[in-house]
Every structure is written in structure tokens, then in C-alpha cells.
Write an enzyme that holds these catalytic residues in place. Structure first.
Site, PDB file in Angstrom:
ATOM      1  N   SER A   1       0.831  -1.204   0.000  1.00 19.56           N
ATOM      2  CA  SER A   1       0.000   0.000   0.000  1.00 19.56           C
ATOM      3  C   SER A   1       0.864   1.251   0.000  1.00 19.56           C
ATOM      4  O   SER A   1       1.913   1.297   0.651  1.00 19.56           O
ATOM      5  CB  SER A   1      -0.857  -0.027   1.268  1.00 19.56           C
ATOM      6  OG  SER A   1      -1.424   1.216   1.518  1.00 19.56           O
TER       7      SER A   1
ATOM      8  N   TYR B   1      -2.819  -0.374  10.182  1.00 23.96           N
ATOM      9  CA  TYR B   1      -2.985  -1.021   8.874  1.00 23.96           C
ATOM     10  C   TYR B   1      -1.708  -0.859   8.033  1.00 23.96           C
ATOM     11  O   TYR B   1      -1.162  -1.828   7.497  1.00 23.96           O
ATOM     12  CB  TYR B   1      -4.185  -0.413   8.123  1.00 23.96           C
ATOM     13  CG  TYR B   1      -4.152  -0.744   6.663  1.00 23.96           C
ATOM     14  CD1 TYR B   1      -4.467  -2.025   6.224  1.00 23.96           C
ATOM     15  CD2 TYR B   1      -3.751   0.201   5.711  1.00 23.96           C
ATOM     16  CE1 TYR B   1      -4.388  -2.352   4.884  1.00 23.96           C
ATOM     17  CE2 TYR B   1      -3.672  -0.114   4.380  1.00 23.96           C
ATOM     18  CZ  TYR B   1      -3.990  -1.396   3.968  1.00 23.96           C
ATOM     19  OH  TYR B   1      -3.894  -1.715   2.637  1.00 23.96           O
TER      20      TYR B   1
ATOM     21  N   LYS C   1       1.346  -3.660   6.556  1.00 24.19           N
ATOM     22  CA  LYS C   1       1.851  -3.812   5.181  1.00 24.19           C
ATOM     23  C   LYS C   1       3.370  -3.604   5.148  1.00 24.19           C
ATOM     24  O   LYS C   1       4.095  -4.334   4.464  1.00 24.19           O
ATOM     25  CB  LYS C   1       1.142  -2.833   4.241  1.00 24.19           C
ATOM     26  CG  LYS C   1      -0.323  -3.137   4.033  1.00 24.19           C
ATOM     27  CD  LYS C   1      -0.519  -4.472   3.329  1.00 24.19           C
ATOM     28  CE  LYS C   1      -1.973  -4.826   3.128  1.00 24.19           C
ATOM     29  NZ  LYS C   1      -2.178  -6.123   2.454  1.00 24.19           N
TER      30      LYS C   1
HETATM   31  C1  WQD Z   1      -9.681   9.741  -0.720  1.00 23.17           C
HETATM   32  C2  WQD Z   1      -9.850  11.253  -0.559  1.00 23.17           C
HETATM   33  C3  WQD Z   1     -10.423  11.931   1.673  1.00 23.17           C
HETATM   34  C4  WQD Z   1     -14.262   9.912   1.758  1.00 23.17           C
HETATM   35  C5  WQD Z   1      -7.043   4.646   1.061  1.00 23.17           C
HETATM   36  C6  WQD Z   1      -6.299   3.839   2.106  1.00 23.17           C
HETATM   37  C7  WQD Z   1      -4.838   3.798   1.799  1.00 23.17           C
HETATM   38  C8  WQD Z   1      -4.531   3.394   0.367  1.00 23.17           C
HETATM   39  C9  WQD Z   1      -5.366   4.154  -0.584  1.00 23.17           C
HETATM   40  C10 WQD Z   1      -4.446   0.920   0.240  1.00 23.17           C
HETATM   41  C11 WQD Z   1      -9.233  11.797   0.718  1.00 23.17           C
HETATM   42  C12 WQD Z   1     -11.539  12.228   0.709  1.00 23.17           C
HETATM   43  C13 WQD Z   1     -13.039  10.406   1.354  1.00 23.17           C
HETATM   44  C14 WQD Z   1     -15.333  10.851   1.991  1.00 23.17           C
HETATM   45  C15 WQD Z   1     -13.873  12.642   1.353  1.00 23.17           C
HETATM   46  N1  WQD Z   1      -4.731   2.091  -0.067  1.00 23.17           N
HETATM   47  N2  WQD Z   1     -12.843  11.743   1.155  1.00 23.17           N
HETATM   48  N3  WQD Z   1     -15.085  12.162   1.753  1.00 23.17           N
HETATM   49  O1  WQD Z   1      -7.705   7.559   2.616  1.00 23.17           O
HETATM   50  O2  WQD Z   1      -6.710   8.296   0.398  1.00 23.17           O
HETATM   51  O3  WQD Z   1      -6.573   5.969   1.064  1.00 23.17           O
HETATM   52  O4  WQD Z   1      -6.741   4.090  -0.209  1.00 23.17           O
HETATM   53  O5  WQD Z   1      -4.102   0.359   1.088  1.00 23.17           O
HETATM   54  O6  WQD Z   1      -4.220   2.967   2.690  1.00 23.17           O
HETATM   55  O7  WQD Z   1      -6.539   4.450   3.349  1.00 23.17           O
HETATM   56  O8  WQD Z   1      -8.823   6.909   0.426  1.00 23.17           O
HETATM   57  O9  WQD Z   1     -11.041   7.021  -0.593  1.00 23.17           O
HETATM   58  O10 WQD Z   1     -10.840   7.245   1.919  1.00 23.17           O
HETATM   59  O11 WQD Z   1     -10.078   9.103   0.478  1.00 23.17           O
HETATM   60  O12 WQD Z   1     -13.708  13.849   1.186  1.00 23.17           O
HETATM   61  O13 WQD Z   1     -16.449  10.464   2.378  1.00 23.17           O
HETATM   62  O14 WQD Z   1     -11.246  11.531  -0.465  1.00 23.17           O
HETATM   63  O15 WQD Z   1     -10.260  12.954   2.588  1.00 23.17           O
HETATM   64  O16 WQD Z   1      -8.737  13.060   0.408  1.00 23.17           O
HETATM   65  P1  WQD Z   1      -7.442   7.287   1.206  1.00 23.17           P
HETATM   66  P2  WQD Z   1     -10.258   7.510   0.574  1.00 23.17           P
END
Ligand code: WQD
Length: 323
Positions: A114, A138, A142
């Protein structure tokens, strides 16, 4: 080849791509989150990755020499509330699995890692030389597995590719496979929910970041591109390639508002949203330097945000229509 978690989101797309490329595949999945009907054209063994008798028997029966290990818990927030669950499932059970596989003759492995192993990167785009600095349990599971891979190489001769996924998203273009939104807290499934169901407004976690439009920037990578990176990793290992850690991203960052706009273009209607407080622990901007993947694996992403959003929208729409 043994594919753990092959009934899950990324696993099922990859199994399908491998079968289309003529590879022999057997899936091991507990079905805690996976769906049996997502396993296309491959045998499914239902069980736990730590069940060494089952793993050994499966490897023997199918003549397994390669392991692709997707099975893991993946919720960052949950890993902070219940860390033991993550250490046990992602680390301890993986050790049982890998030991049994090596004893059964497996010598090559692809690991689902990740981009979160970098924590908040000091510089973007992030290269593989950036420090490993997990900010959640998490992510630490990894990073730990990546370290274990190194030692399995030294002590057992296991060669492995750890693929550091950026933000996996989208669905298969024929509409057959996609990402369940029931439990997802990720942006793209939630944006789809907001526009298709209309019963819950999307929450945008902060619009006062130091970015062009004030929202966070991520590297969204189409799940079919991700599947392709796995296939290329197998070829790399089969050609004798040494153990490697590789970013799997597009190299392009997109903001939350850009995702919303792309969704609105595809859906032909507004995404209902509210800007709320920042989410704890969100890096401002992270996207991949994709050159190492190109040089090492001969892989680069083919699709961008529009294809991701379009395929996700079509798939979720079909699910709503049939539910
Ligand atoms: C994306 C963006 C939020 C939900 C995840 C895992 C990470 C990695 C990649 C694998 C951010 C914003 C989100 C919402 C929002 N993968 N958002 N409203 O946190 O970047 O990463 O995938 O292991 O470990 O944590 O993904 O889709 O939650 O967020 O504004 O309801 O969307 O702040 O900027 P994230 P996400």
C-alpha cells in the site's frame, strides 16, 4: 498459482485477468468479504489463509509454485480501534500462509502492499526511495509484511514483488465486477452512492488545504490497471527478477472536487455534498512516481480518472437496478 483473497475487489479482477491470459489459478478466500460469484473461471477453496493443512493440500492438488496474496483487512480507521485484529489477520496469518506455501514449493510471490507505507510523503510524486513511515496500524502491517518478504528472500530464497497500491477504484468495463459499497468508506463508492441513491450527501473532508482547489489530492488507479500490474509482476519474477517494491499509480493526482466534477459529468447531475471538517490523518497530497514500475515491470497505467468514474458509475447503477 494460489491467489488468496481472489473473491475480493482487486483479487477478483486480477484472477479474471490471469485466467484470460491463460494462467492456472486457484483461489483461497474465507468469503468474510469476498463473493463466490466474483471468482470467474477459477476453482475456489473456502477457508482461512492460516489453515496450513488446507494451504498445503491446495498447493499439492493444484501444483502451486507462485503465491499472490491479497487477503487482508484494509480499513485504516478500524486498524486503530482494533489493532490486534490487524496484527493477527494481516501479519500472523500471513506468516502461516507463506510458511506453508514455501514448504509446498512456492518460490515466487506478489504481495498487496500500500502507498500508506509512506505515511504523509515529504515530496510528491512519491518514489520508492521515500522513507517508510506508516501512520496507522494497517499501514504498519503492510510495511511489516514487506520487511518479512526481504527476510524470506534471505532465509528461504523467496523472490517477491510488493505492489504499493495507490487509490484503487473503478469497475470492470463489461460491468461484471466492481467494488461493493456496503461497507466502503472510500471516496469514489461514496460519491456514487450520493449521486445514485440520493439518500446521503457526500461529505468532503476539508476544502481549506494548501492545494489548488483546497481539497486533498490522491492518485486514483483503475482496478483493471492494477490487475495488469500483477500479471506483469509474475512475468518479471518468472524471468528471474529479484525482489522489488513497486508503486502502482498513474502519476497523476486528482482532488476531491475533481472526482466530484468527473462524477457529475458521467451522471449528468449534481453530486449532493457538504464540506465538513478535515478527516484526521489525511495526507494533503499523495501520488506516485510511476517510473520504477515502468522500468522494472514494463507496466504503466492505461486509464485515468474519467474511465475510473465512468466504469464505477455504470457498475453501481447496474447494482441498484438489480437490487
Ligand atoms: C480519498 C480522498 C479523503 C471519503 C485509502 C487507504 C490507503 C490506500 C489508498 C491501500 C481523501 C476524501 C473520502 C469521503 C472525502 N490504499 N474523502 N469524503 O484515505 O486516500 O486511502 O486508499 O491500502 O491505505 O486508506 O482513500 O477514498 O478514503 O479518500 O472527502 O467520504 O477523499 O479525505 O482526500 P485514502 P479515501
Amino acid at each position: 498459482m494460489l491467489v488468496t483473497g481472489g473473491a475480493g475487489y482487486i483479487g477478483s479482477h486480477t484472477v479474471r485477468a490471469l485466467r484470460e491470459a491463460g494462467r492456472a489459478v486457484v483461489v483461497l478466500d474465507s468469503l468474510e468479504f469476498g463473493r463466490p460469484d466474483a471468482v470467474i473461471d477459477a476453482p475456489l477453496v473456502v477457508g482461512n489463509i492460516a489453515d496450513q493443512e488446507l494451504v498445503t493440500a491446495t498447493c499439492r492438488e493444484y501444483g502451486v509454485t507462485q503465491l499472490m496474496h491479497f487477503a487482508a483487512y484494509k480499513s485504516v480507521g478500524e486498524s486503530m480501534e482494533n489493532p490486534t485484529r490487524y496484527w493477527r489477520n494481516n501479519v500472523a496469518r500471513s506468516i502461516e500462509l507463506i510458511d506453508a506455501c514455501i514448504d509446498a514449493g512456492v518460490s515466487e510471490m506478489v504481495l498487496s502492499s500500500s502507498c500508506s507505507v509512506y505515511g504523509t510523503p515529504a515530496q510528491v510524486p512519491v518514489t520508492e526511495r521515500a522513507p517508510i513511515d506508516p501512520e496507522s496500524v494497517y499501514a504498519e502491517t503492510k510495511a511489516t509484511l514487506e520487511r518479512l518478504m526481504t527476510w524470506y528472500g534471505v532465509t528461504k530464497g523467496l523472490r517477491s514483488v510488493s505492489l504499493r497500491y495507490f487509490n484503487a477504484a473503478g469497475a470492470s468495463f463489461d460491468g461484471r465486477l466492481g467494488e461493493e459499497w456496503t461497507f466502503s468508506l472510500n471516496l469514489i463508492p461514496l460519491a456514487m452512492k450520493a449521486v445514485l441513491l440520493g439518500d446521503r450527501r457526500l461529505q468532503v473532508f476539508g476544502d481549506d488545504y494548501d492545494t489548488p482547489d483546497g481539497t486533498c489530492i490522491r492518485d486514483y488507479i483503475h482496478v483493471e490497471d492494477l490487475a495488469g500490474a500483477h500479471h506483469k509482476s509474475l512475468e518479471y519474477l518468472a524471468d528471474g527478477g529479484g525482489s522489488a517494491q513497486v508503486n502502482v499509480g498513474t502519476g497523476t493526482g486528482s482532488s476531491v472536487f475533481e472526482v466530484i466534477r468527473a462524477t457529475e459529468r458521467v451522471a449528468g447531475q449534481a453530486v449532493p455534498y457538504d464540506v465538513v471538517d478535515r478527516r484526521l490523518g489525511d495526507p494533503v497530497a499523495t501520488y506516485a512516481a510511476p517510473e520504477h514500475a515502468e522500468q522494472t515491470l514494463g507496466w504503466s497505467a492505461r486509464y485515468g480518472l474519467d474511465e475510473i468514474v465512468r466504469s464505477a458509475y455504470e457498475w453501481h447503477r447496474s447494482q441498484v437496478a438489480t437490487s
